[in-house]
Every structure is written in C-alpha cells, then in structure tokens.
Design a protein around this motif. Sequence first.
Motif, short mmCIF file in Angstrom:
data_model
loop_
_atom_site.label_atom_id
_atom_site.label_comp_id
_atom_site.label_asym_id
_atom_site.label_seq_id
_atom_site.Cartn_x
_atom_site.Cartn_y
_atom_site.Cartn_z
N LYS A 21 0.82 -1.22 0.00
CA LYS A 21 0.00 0.00 0.00
C LYS A 21 0.85 1.26 0.00
CE LYS A 21 -4.14 -1.97 2.14
NZ LYS A 21 -5.09 -1.88 3.29
N ALA A 22 2.06 1.16 0.54
CA ALA A 22 2.98 2.30 0.57
C ALA A 22 4.11 2.14 -0.45
CB ALA A 22 3.58 2.46 1.96
N LEU A 23 3.92 1.24 -1.42
CA LEU A 23 4.93 0.96 -2.44
C LEU A 23 6.28 0.64 -1.81
CD1 LEU A 23 4.10 3.68 -5.14
CD2 LEU A 23 3.29 1.32 -5.00
N ASN A 24 6.20 -0.09 -0.68
CA ASN A 24 7.40 -0.56 0.04
C ASN A 24 8.25 0.58 0.60
OD1 ASN A 24 6.72 -3.23 -0.42
ND2 ASN A 24 7.97 -3.38 -2.26
N ALA A 25 7.65 1.73 0.86
CA ALA A 25 8.39 2.82 1.50
C ALA A 25 8.95 2.30 2.82
CB ALA A 25 7.48 4.02 1.74
N LEU A 26 10.20 2.63 3.10
CA LEU A 26 10.91 2.07 4.25
C LEU A 26 10.55 2.79 5.55
CD1 LEU A 26 14.41 1.83 2.55
CD2 LEU A 26 12.86 -0.08 3.00
N ASP A 27 9.85 2.10 6.44
CA ASP A 27 9.60 2.69 7.75
C ASP A 27 10.74 2.29 8.69
OD1 ASP A 27 9.09 0.07 8.62
OD2 ASP A 27 6.91 0.31 8.63
N GLN A 28 10.70 2.82 9.90
CA GLN A 28 11.80 2.58 10.84
C GLN A 28 12.01 1.10 11.11
OE1 GLN A 28 13.60 5.39 12.70
NE2 GLN A 28 15.00 3.65 12.64
N ASN A 29 10.91 0.36 11.25
CA ASN A 29 11.02 -1.06 11.56
C ASN A 29 11.65 -1.83 10.41
OD1 ASN A 29 9.64 -3.97 11.44
ND2 ASN A 29 9.78 -3.34 13.58
N MET A 30 11.28 -1.50 9.19
CA MET A 30 11.86 -2.19 8.02
C MET A 30 13.36 -1.94 7.95
SD MET A 30 8.90 -1.33 5.19
CE MET A 30 9.67 -2.19 3.80
N ILE A 31 13.76 -0.71 8.19
CA ILE A 31 15.18 -0.36 8.14
C ILE A 31 15.95 -1.12 9.22
CG2 ILE A 31 16.83 1.51 8.60
CD1 ILE A 31 14.77 3.39 7.22
N ASP A 32 15.44 -1.08 10.44
CA ASP A 32 16.14 -1.75 11.55
C ASP A 32 16.21 -3.26 11.35
OD1 ASP A 32 16.43 0.73 12.72
OD2 ASP A 32 14.74 0.49 14.09
N ALA A 62 9.65 2.62 -3.11
CA ALA A 62 9.41 4.00 -3.52
C ALA A 62 10.14 5.02 -2.67
CB ALA A 62 7.91 4.28 -3.50
N GLY A 63 10.95 4.58 -1.71
CA GLY A 63 11.75 5.52 -0.94
C GLY A 63 11.60 5.34 0.55
N GLY A 64 11.95 6.40 1.27
CA GLY A 64 11.81 6.39 2.71
C GLY A 64 10.40 6.80 3.11
N ASP A 65 10.10 6.63 4.37
CA ASP A 65 8.77 6.97 4.88
C ASP A 65 8.72 8.47 5.19
OD1 ASP A 65 6.22 6.87 5.84
OD2 ASP A 65 6.61 5.40 7.42
N ILE A 66 8.70 9.27 4.13
CA ILE A 66 8.81 10.72 4.26
C ILE A 66 7.61 11.34 4.97
CG2 ILE A 66 8.93 12.87 2.95
CD1 ILE A 66 11.56 11.43 3.13
#
Length: 338
Positions: A21-32, A62-66
């Motif tokens: 749904k967020a085009l795989n935008a990276l949230d904090q949990n995904m990054i960690d 699609a990028g970071g969780d801006i």
Amino acid sequence: MSHLRSSVNNGVGEIVLDRPKALNALDQNMIDTMYDVLLEWGDDDSVHTVLVTSASDRAFCAGGDIRAIRDHAIAGDADAITRYFAAEYRLDQLIATYPKPYVALIDGATMGGGLGISVHGEIRIVTENALIAMPETAIGFFPDIGSTYFLPRLPDGVGMWLGLTGARVRGADAVAVGLATHHVPADRLDEVADTIRSGAPLIEALSGRTVAAETTDLPLRTIGEYFADDNVTAIVGGLRGAVGDEWAAAMVGLIEKASPTSLWVTAAMIGAGARSTLDECFDRELTAAQRITATPDFAEGVRAVLVDKDRTPSFEPADIDDVDPAVVAAIVGADRAS
C-alpha cells in the motif's frame, strides 16, 4: 508489524519487501530489521548470496517513509528524525561494504531510499518496468542515501540532472548510466530469481537472460552540456536560453516544480560529494537532513506531493535567485562542503 520477510534456502538469504500500500516505503522497523538480518548473514558461512526482492509488481521501493518524517518535523521531534536517517544511512553503508554478493531485483518504481538499498549493492537487475528517480527537490528535501557520492560519479552531468530535476530513468537506460548492472526482460525476471534461489552461480542465473544495453535513448551529450555546472542559476539560464529545444523546456518545467532552496542545497551537496568519500557523504547528508527537515519548504513540499497531493506547493522563496547562500551553507554545513 514488520513489512519485511526474510528466509535462507540453498545458501541464499532472501529479503522480501512487503508493504504494497505504501509501495514498500521504508519505515523505521523495516530499516532496523533489514540491517539486523544483513548483519547476521554477513557473518553466517551458510549464506553465500543475498537477494532482495519485492512482493509487489508496482514497486521495488518507492523511498523512505517521508510522511512519517514530516509528522516528526511538525511535532518538533528532532530525535526521531535523526534516529530514522542515521539508521537508514547505516543500512545503506552496510550494503555498500557488504562482504557477500548482494543482488537487488528492480521491477517497478524505485526512488530515493529504494536506491539506497539497491545501487550500493554489487548487482542491480532492472526490467523495462523499472522506474528510477531521485525526486527529493520537489518535496523540499535533497537526494540523500549516499547519492551525493554516486550521483557525481555517473557520466558527465547525469548526476546533477537527476538530482535537480527528479527525472525518471527506465530499464536499459539505468544500466547505461551506471545505476543498474543488468537489464532482464520482465517476463524472465521470475526465472532469474528462481535460478538465484536455487543456489546456482550468479553467472548462470544471468547467462542468456540479459538484454544488451550498449545504446540508450538518453541525450547524454546534451545532459553533459546543460548540467556540467553546480550553479543552479547558470543551469536554468542555459536551459531557458535553448529556444525551440523541447527537452530543455521539459527540464525547466521539472525544475520549476522544485523548492528553490532544495535545488541549491542539492547542487552544493553533489558538488561536495564529487570530492568526498562515501563515509563523508553520509556524514554530510545526516547533518543536512536534520537541518532541511526543520524548514517550512520540507513540510510544505511533502504536504503538496504526498499528503494533500494537490501538487501546488508554496515554497519560500519562490525563485532560485532569491535563495540566500547563507541559508544553503547553514543546511549543508559550510565546513563540510569543502
């Protein structure tokens, strides 16, 4: 909830981005989580290759969780912003120095942070559906994730062009400029992925399945002529002076949608990155990210593009010639740009 899945089979560690749904935008949990998994696999002798894929055919990442960063900025939570970008850059830096083959399969939108978890890796496989861009100037930000290191190392002017305009690059063109290493037709990507998952050598997975990318539709000579400088006024003046040149007019149109302050910050960051190490670029980017997210242009740009989606931001100042060099230097860090 983590939107990232990982597994190991046949000596191949696979990370699947699964936040459609967020085009795989990276949230904090995904990054960690991704950092922890890669760190563990780096020391695991049973893992010889890392494969990063997407569960969605619309996007790789699609990028970071801006939007979340904007929320933190509005709330005045500078610590959360620092924590996010520091963790993201730490992940990108790990990928850049990863001790094992790191393969990213890019089929769909890949922007901003999506390049951070792909371009720094050893093998980046794109299809004709790949759409690669660094569109940060349109949201009052700047190209980060180590791009201030790799953008100035692309063919003449290409990095500045991509950074200032947010222009999109597809498939074989991404290979031609060095953002990707291999071009595979979309209808053969699953075949490539399955061969890699089987534990077969990468050369076997790619043999006979890649498309030659000796040619490109990108006007590389023209890009080199217009974007060889890091003076935004000179670049825009040259483009506007190209009467009758439709490509130049289109680039002016893209630049006019961007934050003027972000354009100058981006030019300064790419210029400094050309004579810096990757570590120095990440360090400079973290400082600039902390500072630029506190500006009104960032909150306004994200609002216009990602929140309200009216695409009518009100940037201040509104003209590139009105941007105060002292403001740019304060964001970039005058001592860090030299």
